[in-house]
Design an enzyme around this catalytic site. Structure first.
Site, PDB file in Angstrom:
ATOM      1  N   HIS A 142       5.695  -4.327   2.194  1.00 51.11           N
ATOM      2  CA  HIS A 142       4.298  -4.125   1.297  1.00 51.11           C
ATOM      3  C   HIS A 142       4.117  -4.124  -0.023  1.00 51.11           C
ATOM      4  O   HIS A 142       5.415  -3.659  -0.608  1.00 51.11           O
ATOM      5  CB  HIS A 142       3.654  -3.366   2.269  1.00 51.11           C
ATOM      6  CG  HIS A 142       2.256  -3.025   2.011  1.00 51.11           C
ATOM      7  ND1 HIS A 142       1.952  -2.412   1.185  1.00 51.11           N
ATOM      8  CD2 HIS A 142       1.025  -2.897   2.731  1.00 51.11           C
ATOM      9  CE1 HIS A 142       0.460  -2.412   0.304  1.00 51.11           C
ATOM     10  NE2 HIS A 142      -0.042  -2.859   2.044  1.00 51.11           N
TER      11      HIS A 142
ATOM     12  N   ASP B 282       9.989   3.020   3.885  1.00 50.69           N
ATOM     13  CA  ASP B 282       8.165   2.958   3.671  1.00 50.69           C
ATOM     14  C   ASP B 282       8.161   2.793   5.057  1.00 50.69           C
ATOM     15  O   ASP B 282       8.756   1.576   6.031  1.00 50.69           O
ATOM     16  CB  ASP B 282       8.269   1.345   3.399  1.00 50.69           C
ATOM     17  CG  ASP B 282       6.994   1.628   3.425  1.00 50.69           C
ATOM     18  OD1 ASP B 282       5.516   2.741   4.256  1.00 50.69           O
ATOM     19  OD2 ASP B 282       5.850   0.196   2.524  1.00 50.69           O
TER      20      ASP B 282
ATOM     21  N   GLN C  79       3.535   2.302   8.160  1.00 50.25           N
ATOM     22  CA  GLN C  79       3.812   1.663   9.343  1.00 50.25           C
ATOM     23  C   GLN C  79       4.452   2.693  10.907  1.00 50.25           C
ATOM     24  O   GLN C  79       3.846   2.428  11.609  1.00 50.25           O
ATOM     25  CB  GLN C  79       3.714  -0.052   9.708  1.00 50.25           C
ATOM     26  CG  GLN C  79       2.672  -0.051   8.957  1.00 50.25           C
ATOM     27  CD  GLN C  79       1.262  -0.011   9.426  1.00 50.25           C
ATOM     28  OE1 GLN C  79       1.135  -0.037  10.865  1.00 50.25           O
ATOM     29  NE2 GLN C  79       0.324  -0.649   8.416  1.00 50.25           N
TER      30      GLN C  79
ATOM     31  N   LYS D  44      -2.447   6.605   8.890  1.00 48.99           N
ATOM     32  CA  LYS D  44      -2.158   5.855   9.435  1.00 48.99           C
ATOM     33  C   LYS D  44      -1.649   6.965  11.058  1.00 48.99           C
ATOM     34  O   LYS D  44      -1.107   6.403  11.705  1.00 48.99           O
ATOM     35  CB  LYS D  44      -1.081   5.234   9.240  1.00 48.99           C
ATOM     36  CG  LYS D  44      -2.084   4.259   8.025  1.00 48.99           C
ATOM     37  CD  LYS D  44      -0.724   2.810   7.222  1.00 48.99           C
ATOM     38  CE  LYS D  44      -0.974   1.966   5.856  1.00 48.99           C
ATOM     39  NZ  LYS D  44      -2.209   1.259   5.993  1.00 48.99           N
TER      40      LYS D  44
ATOM     41  N   CYS E 283      -1.758  -7.312   1.819  1.00 48.25           N
ATOM     42  CA  CYS E 283      -0.380  -7.002   1.024  1.00 48.25           C
ATOM     43  C   CYS E 283       0.552  -7.346   0.824  1.00 48.25           C
ATOM     44  O   CYS E 283       1.426  -7.016   0.490  1.00 48.25           O
ATOM     45  CB  CYS E 283      -1.160  -5.576   0.779  1.00 48.25           C
ATOM     46  SG  CYS E 283      -2.816  -5.121   0.434  1.00 48.25           S
TER      47      CYS E 283
END
Lengths: 138, 417
Positions: free
Chosen positions: B131, B208, B211, B234, B373
């Site tokens: 991302h 990261d 997600q 999220k 993104c």
């Protein structure tokens, strides 16, 4: 004015565009994109000695609205003079599309208009630069 | 919507009752089919009520007021921090920093760690599926410090090509920044192997996890990583709150990023001493109610159980995979089911993703269209945009069917046979 974004008029232009392709020797060419959605439109104009658009062609990729509106615009401006295009407003461009666009999709519908306007201004600049009686730039 | 008789570890119909927005019809009267969960998920009543509870009962600033509301809100906030620590399996609660989201968490590391420890000629190891939030901050700091970005190549099906890792992971690599799960391809990356090989070279590892956290891929000690970033919204929590986990020794060696109140121990006219962890990296007033709400969100997902959530989402993804592939001209991007979380991005011949999203919306189906993104990834894919359907713990099999029917409708509008 249709409320259906995807009426036949838009889809016909999307699927069978008017003058999608390139000129051999355009008077001017310019392109731009909407970086957020990736729509891209490239326009080419052949302008005659009377400042009239003899031919207008486009190429590009993106959503149906961005590509159909370029096709519709090409068809509309052939035969028009640069003077007329200088007065051509965004509202008139949106009217040409015959569909009501949401704010989010106006960006798509106005991309080719933006490119055209840039070309008209560039031609004006070129002329100004070439003609000493007008004093050129600034 | 029923679960069509398919087994799930929890009662999806009952779970949907926990989410007030899900049974509210859209302006046109249609039911909402919310498949944009990769962007943000809907909130359970317990999280919404926690925010109200906070503002109605113990709203005050934290770590400041010598009064009873101040005590109460500080207790609630620190309880939420402990819930995050337990969720991540971190050793110490001081290693949990509250930020505004994943983007801020990564920017914090890029600036506070990168500015102090990166030297000219050092290398940062990234890859093209990241991302922008895990790419652009590194570009900026690398440019500033004279460091170099390198990229792990991708396999043809959109996984990290670890057979080529030794070509790009060198003794000059100072940090590997990698997503645990791609927000477009759905690819679940083998963090364990990457971390082990990076650590063997002396490089740090930043994950990261924006997600991956909602699907239960959360541990910072198994496999062991050095930085771990995610967003509250999220994982069923409020917007405006995120987390950065950092290993204590590294966080202590770093200088502060944002400066101001709360992050200081002593301020003189010309210089200052900084607070202990975690305050050192929490300048100003942090999103207090949102952090407390995140604690409620963690309670909620742990109540259902990550294993059960992951199993349910896998069923949904498998159904989507199966049915989408039967649609003529539809191309799914990314790896097969075995390597993928509950995200399916695709293109449909003759229908641009923006037109697709607009037409799906007419059927009440909310998806995302665009480059999500990830412009370098879309360049790699050779397309400017994709349509993304992403599934959450409350989605049903009937909603997958609704998605597929809506795609067929869009194809008909575009006169595709």
């Amino acid at each position: 004015m249709s409320d259906d974004l995807y009426d036949d008029y838009i889809l016909d232009h999307y699927e069978s565009p008017y003058h999608r392709g390139h000129l051999e020797q355009p008077t001017i060419a310019h392109e731009d994109d909407n970086p957020l959605c990736g729509d891209r439109v490239h326009l080419e104009l052949l302008v005659d000695e009377h400042d009239r658009i003899k031919e207008a062609w486009f190429d590009g990729h993106g959503c149906a609205i961005s590509q159909a509106s370029a096709s519709i615009l090409m068809k509309d401006i052939e035969g028009k003079t640069l003077d007329e295009l200088r007065d051509f407003q965004a509202k008139q461009m949106l009217d040409l599309l015959k569909v009501r666009l949401t704010a989010a999709r106006q960006k798509c519908g106005l991309l080719s208009f933006k490119v055209l306007k840039t070309m008209v201004y560039t031609l004006d600049e070129r002329k100004g630069a070439m003609s000493p009686t007008q004093g050129g730039r600034g | 919507m029923s679960n069509a008789g398919l087994d799930s570890a929890y009662d999806v119909a009952a779970v949907r009752q926990d989410f007030p927005i899900l049974d509210k019809p859209l302006p046109g009267g249609m039911p909402l089919v919310y498949l944009d969960n990769g962007a943000t998920v809907q909130k359970p009543r317990s999280v919404i009520e926690k925010l109200v509870e906070c503002y109605e009962n113990y709203n005050a600033n934290v770590h400041r007021g010598i009064h009873s509301l101040g005590d109460q809100v500080t207790t609630e906030l620190e309880a939420a921090r402990e819930k995050v620590r337990a969720l991540l399996g971190a050793d110490e609660v001081e290693e949990i920093l509250f930020t505004s989201g994943t983007t801020m968490s990564i920017n914090l590391v890029a600036n506070a760690w990168g500015r102090k420890f990166l030297r000219a000629g050092d290398e940062l190891l990234l890859n093209e599926m990241e991302h922008h939030a895990n790419l652009v901050p590194w570009q900026q700091i690398a440019h500033e410090r004279g460091a170099k970005l390198r990229f792990i190549p991708l396999t043809a099906d959109g996984r990290l090509d670890l057979t080529a890792l030794d070509d790009v992971l060198t003794d000059r690599t100072k940090l590997v920044a990698v997503t645990a799960m791609s927000n477009v391809l759905g690819t679940i990356n083998p963090i364990g192997e990457i971390a082990a090989r990076a650590h063997a070279r002396g490089a740090l590892v930043l994950v990261d996890a924006a997600q991956s956290v909602p699907h239960g891929l959360v541990n910072v000690n198994d496999p062991r990583v050095d930085f771990f970033a995610f967003s509250g919204h999220k994982v069923y929590g409020p917007t405006g709150i995120g987390v950065l986990y950092g290993r204590r020794k590294i966080l202590e060696a770093m200088d502060p990023f944002l400066c101001g109140g709360n992050m200081i121990r002593r301020v003189r006219k010309e210089s200052s001493d900084f607070a202990e962890l975690p305050s050192k990296f929490e300048a100003g007033t942090i999103p207090i109610a949102q952090a407390i709400g995140l604690g409620a969100a963690i309670d909620y997902v742990q109540g259902l159980g990550f294993e059960a959530i992951a199993a349910h989402e896998h069923q949904l993804t498998a159904r989507a995979f199966d049915q989408l592939q039967q649609i003529p001209g539809l191309q799914i991007v990314g790896p097969g089911l075995a390597h993928r979380g509950s995200i399916v991005s695709f293109t449909v011949e003759g229908v641009h993703p923006h037109d697709m999203a607009e037409l799906l919306d007419r059927k009440g189906v909310a998806v995302r269209a665009g480059h999500h993104c990830t412009m370098p990834l879309h360049e790699w894919l050779g397309v400017t945009a994709t349509t993304r359907a992403s599934f959450a713990l409350y989605n049903t099999h009937a909603e997958i069917d609704a998605l597929c029917e809506a795609i067929q409708y869009a194809r008909q509008v575009f006169r595709r046979k």
